[in-house]
Design a protein around this motif. Structure first.
Motif, short mmCIF file in Angstrom:
data_model
loop_
_atom_site.label_atom_id
_atom_site.label_comp_id
_atom_site.label_asym_id
_atom_site.label_seq_id
_atom_site.Cartn_x
_atom_site.Cartn_y
_atom_site.Cartn_z
N ALA A 145 -13.77 -0.51 14.20
CA ALA A 145 -12.43 -0.22 14.70
C ALA A 145 -11.80 0.93 13.92
N LEU A 146 -11.99 0.93 12.61
CA LEU A 146 -11.42 2.01 11.79
C LEU A 146 -12.12 3.33 12.04
N PHE A 147 -13.44 3.31 12.12
CA PHE A 147 -14.16 4.57 12.37
C PHE A 147 -13.83 5.12 13.75
N ALA A 148 -13.82 4.25 14.77
CA ALA A 148 -13.51 4.71 16.12
C ALA A 148 -12.10 5.28 16.19
N ALA A 149 -11.17 4.65 15.49
CA ALA A 149 -9.79 5.15 15.49
C ALA A 149 -9.72 6.54 14.89
N LYS A 150 -10.46 6.76 13.80
CA LYS A 150 -10.48 8.09 13.19
C LYS A 150 -11.07 9.13 14.14
N MET A 151 -12.17 8.75 14.79
CA MET A 151 -12.85 9.72 15.66
C MET A 151 -12.04 9.99 16.93
N GLN A 152 -11.40 8.97 17.49
CA GLN A 152 -10.63 9.18 18.71
C GLN A 152 -9.34 9.94 18.46
N SER A 153 -8.74 9.73 17.29
CA SER A 153 -7.47 10.40 16.99
C SER A 153 -7.67 11.75 16.32
N GLY A 154 -8.86 11.96 15.70
CA GLY A 154 -9.05 13.17 14.92
C GLY A 154 -8.20 13.20 13.68
N HIS A 155 -7.81 12.01 13.21
CA HIS A 155 -6.90 11.91 12.07
C HIS A 155 -7.45 10.84 11.12
N VAL A 156 -7.35 11.08 9.83
CA VAL A 156 -8.02 10.21 8.87
C VAL A 156 -7.35 8.86 8.70
N ASN A 157 -6.03 8.78 8.91
CA ASN A 157 -5.37 7.51 8.59
C ASN A 157 -4.27 7.11 9.58
N LEU A 158 -4.45 7.44 10.85
CA LEU A 158 -3.51 6.92 11.84
C LEU A 158 -3.77 5.45 12.12
N ALA A 159 -4.92 4.96 11.69
CA ALA A 159 -5.17 3.51 11.65
C ALA A 159 -5.64 3.20 10.24
N SER A 160 -5.11 2.14 9.66
CA SER A 160 -5.40 1.83 8.27
C SER A 160 -6.09 0.48 8.14
N VAL A 161 -6.68 0.24 6.97
CA VAL A 161 -7.24 -1.07 6.67
C VAL A 161 -6.17 -2.15 6.84
N SER A 162 -4.97 -1.87 6.40
CA SER A 162 -3.87 -2.83 6.54
C SER A 162 -3.62 -3.18 8.00
N ASP A 163 -3.61 -2.15 8.87
CA ASP A 163 -3.38 -2.39 10.30
C ASP A 163 -4.47 -3.27 10.90
N VAL A 164 -5.73 -2.94 10.59
CA VAL A 164 -6.84 -3.67 11.19
C VAL A 164 -6.92 -5.08 10.64
N LEU A 165 -6.66 -5.26 9.33
CA LEU A 165 -6.61 -6.61 8.76
C LEU A 165 -5.52 -7.43 9.43
N HIS A 166 -4.36 -6.82 9.65
CA HIS A 166 -3.27 -7.53 10.32
C HIS A 166 -3.72 -8.00 11.71
N ALA A 167 -4.39 -7.12 12.45
CA ALA A 167 -4.87 -7.49 13.78
C ALA A 167 -5.86 -8.64 13.71
N ALA A 168 -6.76 -8.60 12.71
CA ALA A 168 -7.83 -9.59 12.61
C ALA A 168 -7.37 -10.91 12.00
N THR A 169 -6.12 -10.99 11.62
CA THR A 169 -5.57 -12.23 11.05
C THR A 169 -4.28 -12.63 11.78
N ILE A 170 -3.19 -11.99 11.44
CA ILE A 170 -1.88 -12.33 11.99
C ILE A 170 -1.83 -12.06 13.50
N GLY A 171 -2.42 -10.94 13.93
CA GLY A 171 -2.40 -10.62 15.36
C GLY A 171 -3.12 -11.67 16.19
N GLY A 172 -4.29 -12.10 15.70
CA GLY A 172 -5.02 -13.14 16.41
C GLY A 172 -4.28 -14.46 16.41
#
Length: 477
Positions: free
Chosen positions: A341-368
């Protein structure tokens, strides 16, 4: 009562309720009693029946997987990974999804094998989207994981006989019967004696359900206080099919039906109107989802196999769309899913940190957890369930430990997961699953795949063999 203390964990991923986010703690204690956390923080002085030395460990919340097809997909390893329909935008849904189906006797073993892999990746809650089978609830509960069943139902079956035109065979009465049976199974899950099971109302796909069935399912979910989920925006064909039928995007269609709110989750939400593959003149879908509070369940692996990706994770987060995570298909490994998810976000956005470990962890815990209507899982905090993962910081892939979550997600993955607790019960110890006979499950799944591959010509509309559809990656000598 039994009380366990994790003493002086080097790192703890703790939930900060006031800030609404996870935070690191250093050299902290976690105490839990009979399945519930009673303390997270500085030195615990209340005593314990069992003490685990937390030095050299990171304690983190169990990961929450809210979308998987765990009983069937395990048998398709080595078949689907490089397979798609070129004339249907590379999607394999319509031509190949049902050509590899396990015999009923192999599905429980596939479920156990997939759950073993999930537990070893730190996943403590899983939702299984499937057709009901005898013993389904017990099969999941016996593994020790926290499980949700989502019995799928629909008004129509799809097929393509030529690889470029999708046809739908409608049976509206069958869809209604399927929904009633699904509600019964969901309510039985809630009553399961393990206390760890639940249900999700799951009309299979918006494109295969009548508007009446979607609205009835949404109403039933509300009536019985069950989560509501459906597959949506998972193919380019689906997007254009819904435009053809209704003059609306799939998101716009569900919004018109009145079935979008904070209790609704959509898997996978890829082909929204802003996706570059669609070249659509309006871009309103993200705003509709954000305003309604709908959760998008992100499962990057299954789309990466077909060359497609969410565009992009950071954009959804910035728009205010709640995000969750699921594995959908193999690998049933939540840490792998988070890394991709983090690698795809970087490649799709062309930006190194528009998605962060914090964001993805939140999705995989609190979001679920949110998508299931729960505030007691996906977090380490007093009164939360004792769903806890201990990560070995001494594993070579974790060293050095400047930022152990980055080390875990980007480098070590499931290799560094040492111990896992679900509801206070230890289900993984020293990297070994305690609740599943993995060797036995592997034997049954191996035999089941041979049978499923032999049956491919009978299931494929063109009568092709498994080797004709998906040749081996290397020619046989």
């Amino acid at each position: 009562m039994s009380r366990t203390l994790i003493r002086n964990a080097s790192w703890v991923v703790a939930w900060d309720e006031a800030a609404g986010r996870h935070r690191y703690l250093r050299d902290a204690d976690i105490a839990f009693e009979d399945g519930q956390i009673i303390h997270v923080g500085s030195a615990w002085t209340g005593g314990a029946d069992r003490i685990i030395d937390g030095a050299g460990l990171m304690a983190m919340p169990g990961l929450v997987n809210v979308h998987g097809h765990i009983g069937t997909e395990a048998l398709a390893k080595g078949f689907f990974e490089e397979l798609g329909s070129p004339l249907l935008y590379m999607s394999r849904l319509y031509e190949f999804l049902y050509v590899v189906r396990p015999e009923p006797q192999a599905i429980p073993a596939g479920t156990r094998l997939s759950i073993a892999e999930l537990l070893l990746s730190g996943c403590t809650t899983v939702a299984d989207m499937a057709l009901p089978y005898e013993g389904w609830l017990d099969t999941i509960a016996d593994t020790g994981i926290r499980g949700y069943v989502a019995p799928m139902f629909r008004s129509a079956a799809w097929q393509t006989v030529n690889g470029h035109r999708v046809e739908y065979q409608w049976d509206e009465a069958g869809g209604e019967r399927g929904m009633q049976r699904a509600i019964e199974v969901c309510l039985a899950a809630r009553r399961h004696p393990s206390g760890r099971m639940g249900g999700i109302v799951m009309p299979a796909q918006a494109e295969t359900c009548t508007p009446e069935l979607l609205q009835a399912a949404y109403k039933a979910a509300k009536q019985h206080r069950l989560p509501f989920q459906t597959h949506l925006c998972q193919s380019v064909h689906e997007f254009h099919e819904m435009i053809r039928r209704h003059g609306l995007t799939p998101v716009g269609y569900l919004n018109k039906l009145g079935v979008l709110d904070a209790n609704t989750s959509i898997a996978h939400g890829i082909f929204l109107d802003h996706h570059p593959w669609l070249h659509w003149p309006q871009q309103e879908d993200l705003q509709i989802l954000a305003k309604a509070g709908v959760t998008v369940i992100h499962s990057p692996h299954t789309f990466a196999y077909r060359g497609a990706a969410l565009h992009h994770f950071g954009k959804y987060v910035q728009a205010g769309v709640p995000m969750a995570m699921g594995t959908d298909t193999t690998p049933h490994n939540m840490l792998d899913e988070m890394r991709l998810a983090l690698f795809a976000a970087k490649m799709q956005s062309g930006h190194v940190n528009l998605a962060s470990v914090s964001d993805v962890l939140h999705a995989a815990t609190i979001g679920g957890a949110r998508s299931l209507g729960r505030d007691d899982i996906g977090r380490l905090a007093p009164a939360a369930k004792a769903d806890i993962v201990l990560v070995d910081l001494s594993h070579p892939a974790m060293v050095p430990n400047r930022d152990p979550l980055r080390g875990l997600i980007f480098n070590a993955g499931s290799r560094a997961v040492r111990d896992v607790f679900v509801d206070g019960r230890q289900v993984v110890e020293g990297g070994k699953v305690l609740t599943i006979d993995v060797d036995a499950a592997c034997r049954i799944v191996e035999e089941g795949q041979l049978q499923a591959m032999a049956n491919v010509p009978k299931r494929d509309a063109a009568g092709r063999s498994a080797d004709e559809i998906a040749p081996l990656s290397l020619e046989m000598a």
